[in-house]
Design a protein around this motif. Structure first.
Motif, PDB file in Angstrom:
ATOM      1  N   LEU A  13       0.826  -1.206   0.000  1.00 57.02           N
ATOM      2  CA  LEU A  13       0.000   0.000   0.000  1.00 57.02           C
ATOM      3  C   LEU A  13       0.860   1.256   0.000  1.00 57.02           C
ATOM      4  CD1 LEU A  13      -2.876  -0.916   2.510  1.00 57.02           C
ATOM      5  CD2 LEU A  13      -2.658  -1.420   0.077  1.00 57.02           C
ATOM      6  N   VAL A  14       1.954   1.213   0.748  1.00 64.28           N
ATOM      7  CA  VAL A  14       2.866   2.373   0.774  1.00 64.28           C
ATOM      8  C   VAL A  14       3.455   2.617  -0.604  1.00 64.28           C
ATOM      9  CG1 VAL A  14       4.998   3.276   1.757  1.00 64.28           C
ATOM     10  CG2 VAL A  14       3.403   2.038   3.212  1.00 64.28           C
ATOM     11  N   ILE A  15       3.886   1.558  -1.265  1.00 66.92           N
ATOM     12  CA  ILE A  15       4.498   1.709  -2.593  1.00 66.92           C
ATOM     13  C   ILE A  15       3.472   2.191  -3.601  1.00 66.92           C
ATOM     14  CG2 ILE A  15       5.600   0.445  -4.471  1.00 66.92           C
ATOM     15  CD1 ILE A  15       6.889  -1.339  -2.339  1.00 66.92           C
ATOM     16  N   THR A  16       2.292   1.604  -3.573  1.00 65.42           N
ATOM     17  CA  THR A  16       1.236   2.039  -4.495  1.00 65.42           C
ATOM     18  C   THR A  16       0.847   3.485  -4.230  1.00 65.42           C
ATOM     19  OG1 THR A  16       0.391  -0.231  -4.552  1.00 65.42           O
ATOM     20  CG2 THR A  16      -1.053   1.495  -5.393  1.00 65.42           C
ATOM     21  N   GLY A  17       0.732   3.847  -2.951  1.00 61.30           N
ATOM     22  CA  GLY A  17       0.414   5.235  -2.619  1.00 61.30           C
ATOM     23  C   GLY A  17       1.500   6.200  -3.057  1.00 61.30           C
ATOM     24  N   ALA A  18       2.758   5.803  -2.933  1.00 62.27           N
ATOM     25  CA  ALA A  18       3.861   6.661  -3.377  1.00 62.27           C
ATOM     26  C   ALA A  18       3.821   6.862  -4.887  1.00 62.27           C
ATOM     27  CB  ALA A  18       5.195   6.061  -2.951  1.00 62.27           C
ATOM     28  N   PHE A  19       3.488   5.800  -5.611  1.00 55.65           N
ATOM     29  CA  PHE A  19       3.393   5.917  -7.073  1.00 55.65           C
ATOM     30  C   PHE A  19       2.262   6.859  -7.470  1.00 55.65           C
ATOM     31  CE2 PHE A  19       1.286   4.237 -10.951  1.00 55.65           C
ATOM     32  CZ  PHE A  19       2.227   4.667 -11.868  1.00 55.65           C
ATOM     33  N   LEU A  20       1.107   6.722  -6.838  1.00 57.77           N
ATOM     34  CA  LEU A  20      -0.018   7.607  -7.153  1.00 57.77           C
ATOM     35  C   LEU A  20       0.278   9.051  -6.768  1.00 57.77           C
ATOM     36  CD1 LEU A  20      -3.045   5.391  -6.031  1.00 57.77           C
ATOM     37  CD2 LEU A  20      -2.172   5.738  -8.339  1.00 57.77           C
ATOM     38  N   ALA A  21       1.106   9.259  -5.737  1.00 56.68           N
ATOM     39  CA  ALA A  21       1.427  10.616  -5.299  1.00 56.68           C
ATOM     40  C   ALA A  21       2.333  11.345  -6.286  1.00 56.68           C
ATOM     41  CB  ALA A  21       2.090  10.574  -3.924  1.00 56.68           C
ATOM     42  N   VAL A  22       3.032  10.602  -7.139  1.00 57.26           N
ATOM     43  CA  VAL A  22       3.908  11.231  -8.132  1.00 57.26           C
ATOM     44  C   VAL A  22       3.111  11.721  -9.336  1.00 57.26           C
ATOM     45  CG1 VAL A  22       5.855  10.800  -9.684  1.00 57.26           C
ATOM     46  CG2 VAL A  22       5.869   9.849  -7.393  1.00 57.26           C
ATOM     47  N   ILE A  23       1.988  11.091  -9.615  1.00 56.94           N
ATOM     48  CA  ILE A  23       1.223  11.395 -10.818  1.00 56.94           C
ATOM     49  C   ILE A  23       0.759  12.852 -10.866  1.00 56.94           C
ATOM     50  CG2 ILE A  23      -0.882  10.827 -12.101  1.00 56.94           C
ATOM     51  CD1 ILE A  23      -0.514   7.933 -11.256  1.00 56.94           C
ATOM     52  N   PRO A  24       0.232  13.437  -9.774  1.00 55.37           N
ATOM     53  CA  PRO A  24      -0.168  14.851  -9.853  1.00 55.37           C
ATOM     54  C   PRO A  24       0.973  15.794 -10.214  1.00 55.37           C
ATOM     55  CG  PRO A  24      -1.152  13.832  -7.927  1.00 55.37           C
ATOM     56  CD  PRO A  24      -0.171  12.844  -8.482  1.00 55.37           C
ATOM     57  N   LEU A  25       2.177  15.512  -9.744  1.00 57.64           N
ATOM     58  CA  LEU A  25       3.317  16.368 -10.076  1.00 57.64           C
ATOM     59  C   LEU A  25       3.646  16.286 -11.565  1.00 57.64           C
ATOM     60  CD1 LEU A  25       5.665  15.667  -7.031  1.00 57.64           C
ATOM     61  CD2 LEU A  25       4.018  17.521  -7.334  1.00 57.64           C
ATOM     62  N   ILE A  26       3.617  15.073 -12.114  1.00 59.74           N
ATOM     63  CA  ILE A  26       3.872  14.910 -13.550  1.00 59.74           C
ATOM     64  C   ILE A  26       2.788  15.608 -14.367  1.00 59.74           C
ATOM     65  CG2 ILE A  26       4.110  13.229 -15.411  1.00 59.74           C
ATOM     66  CD1 ILE A  26       5.187  11.251 -13.348  1.00 59.74           C
ATOM     67  N   ALA A  27       1.534  15.439 -13.952  1.00 58.93           N
ATOM     68  CA  ALA A  27       0.426  16.077 -14.671  1.00 58.93           C
ATOM     69  C   ALA A  27       0.536  17.595 -14.612  1.00 58.93           C
ATOM     70  CB  ALA A  27      -0.901  15.617 -14.076  1.00 58.93           C
ATOM     71  N   LEU A  28       0.907  18.132 -13.445  1.00 60.07           N
ATOM     72  CA  LEU A  28       1.054  19.587 -13.315  1.00 60.07           C
ATOM     73  C   LEU A  28       2.134  20.108 -14.248  1.00 60.07           C
ATOM     74  CD1 LEU A  28       0.400  22.253 -11.805  1.00 60.07           C
ATOM     75  CD2 LEU A  28       2.210  21.636 -10.197  1.00 60.07           C
ATOM     76  N   PHE A  29       3.251  19.413 -14.305  1.00 53.73           N
ATOM     77  CA  PHE A  29       4.335  19.851 -15.181  1.00 53.73           C
ATOM     78  C   PHE A  29       3.892  19.839 -16.645  1.00 53.73           C
ATOM     79  CE2 PHE A  29       7.953  18.860 -17.907  1.00 53.73           C
ATOM     80  CZ  PHE A  29       8.801  19.905 -17.596  1.00 53.73           C
ATOM     81  N   LEU A  30       3.183  18.796 -17.054  1.00 50.87           N
ATOM     82  CA  LEU A  30       2.741  18.705 -18.444  1.00 50.87           C
ATOM     83  C   LEU A  30       1.723  19.788 -18.781  1.00 50.87           C
ATOM     84  CD1 LEU A  30       2.381  14.824 -18.838  1.00 50.87           C
ATOM     85  CD2 LEU A  30       4.251  16.283 -19.629  1.00 50.87           C
ATOM     86  N   VAL A  31       0.913  20.192 -17.798  1.00 51.63           N
ATOM     87  CA  VAL A  31      -0.125  21.187 -18.058  1.00 51.63           C
ATOM     88  C   VAL A  31       0.463  22.585 -18.171  1.00 51.63           C
ATOM     89  CG1 VAL A  31      -2.117  22.349 -17.040  1.00 51.63           C
ATOM     90  CG2 VAL A  31      -2.018  19.858 -17.077  1.00 51.63           C
ATOM     91  N   ILE A  32       1.382  22.935 -17.277  1.00 44.67           N
ATOM     92  CA  ILE A  32       1.842  24.327 -17.222  1.00 44.67           C
ATOM     93  C   ILE A  32       3.100  24.578 -18.044  1.00 44.67           C
ATOM     94  CG2 ILE A  32       0.884  24.543 -14.916  1.00 44.67           C
ATOM     95  CD1 ILE A  32       3.697  24.585 -13.823  1.00 44.67           C
ATOM     96  N   GLN A  33       3.688  23.542 -18.632  1.00 45.92           N
ATOM     97  CA  GLN A  33       4.925  23.788 -19.369  1.00 45.92           C
ATOM     98  C   GLN A  33       4.686  24.645 -20.610  1.00 45.92           C
ATOM     99  OE1 GLN A  33       6.751  20.366 -21.107  1.00 45.92           O
ATOM    100  NE2 GLN A  33       4.852  19.528 -21.915  1.00 45.92           N
TER     101      GLN A  33
END
Length: 301
Positions: A267-287
């Protein structure tokens, strides 16, 4: 003598051909930074790749299969994460979005006002104030965490959302970037022209200077959002109610419980992976807001 000349000719021709086939010196030198950046990218992305692959494994597969071999338990991990304490993980994600989104937005506004003022206006103590801000950039956050806790405790604001939001509003590094960018992007002649046309200082800032500063302020917003999203120390000191925890602190508590319940590691690993997705999405949106043309914002407006 003629036979010696005939024997030397092929060697000279082959040497010339080898020299022609060899890449130029500047091209060989240019490969050095490329290879260095490639090694750095692999070093940086390798942990992310491991988390992404490990999140697909069940508890049994996590410790028994090859490290970079995908598993079959991703869907089950998501279901277990949703079911854990009635979905408290998504509460943590929402808290992180609140802290990082609102904190980065307020910090960007303060940085824009402060950076523009320091770059445009001439007043006594300007350089002293800027140097103090630079000292704040060099100061480790752990030095400020305890004084901030004591101040907010006096105001009875600890263990609240404001205890995490308020210290994030003023970012010395954001003010520094905003001043440097305002100095380069906002010509003094444009500001003076606005004043001669009778525009107020607020109108000059919002209608003339701010559009020019957008690419730099987007960078400030992104840096501050990532810093608040990844912040662990300040929430760890300020908060005691786990309903207010951000994702970093929530995963830490989940990891601590995993020492007694190994099943929680997935659960910790899966949660850590999901927590990275918003940062990647933010970068792709505002670049797309970034621009090399310093005056592109004013032209578009």
């Amino acid at each position: 003598m003629s036979s010696l000349a005939v024997q030397k000719a092929p060697s000279t021709a082959s040497t010339r051909r080898a020299a022609q086939d060899r890449p130029p010196l500047h091209r060989r030198i240019a490969l050095v930074p490329t290879v260095t950046l490639l090694i750095g990218a692999i070093y940086t992305l390798l942990p992310v790749a491991w988390v992404a692959i490990a999140s697909t494994k069940s508890g049994r597969e996590l410790f028994s299969t090859f490290t970079f071999l995908p598993g079959t338990g991703f869907a089950d991990n998501i279901k277990e994460l949703n079911a854990y304490r009635d979905g408290v993980y998504w509460k943590w994600m929402g808290n992180s979005a609140l802290y990082a989104g609102l904190g980065a937005l307020l910090s960007t506004c303060v940085s824009a006002f402060s950076g523009y003022a320091l770059a445009t206006y001439r007043f006594r103590g300007r350089e002293t104030m800027f140097n103090i801000l630079l000292a704040g950039v060099l100061m480790p956050p752990i030095i400020l965490a305890i004084p901030q806790y004591l101040l907010l405790a006096k105001a009875d604001l600890t263990d609240s959302y404001l205890s995490v939001l308020l210290p994030q509003i003023l970012s010395p590094y954001g003010v520094y970037l905003a001043r440097i960018y305002a100095t380069a992007a906002v010509p003094a002649d444009v500001v003076e022209a606005g004043r001669m046309d009778g525009a107020s200082e607020w109108r000059i800032f919002t209608r003339v200077a701010l559009p020019m500063m957008v690419p730099g302020l987007v960078t400030v917003f992104l840096f501050q959002f990532v810093a608040v999203w990844n912040n662990f120390l300040l929430p760890y000191i300020m908060l005691s109610d786990d309903e207010k925890f951000p994702i970093t602190l929530g995963l830490y508590t989940l990891l601590e419980q995993g020492s007694n319940q190994p099943a929680l590691y997935t659960l910790v690993i899966t949660g850590a992976f999901l927590a990275v997705i918003p940062l990647i999405a933010l970068f792709l949106v505002i670049q797309r807001f970034w621009s090399l043309d310093l005056l592109s914002g004013a032209v578009k407006s």
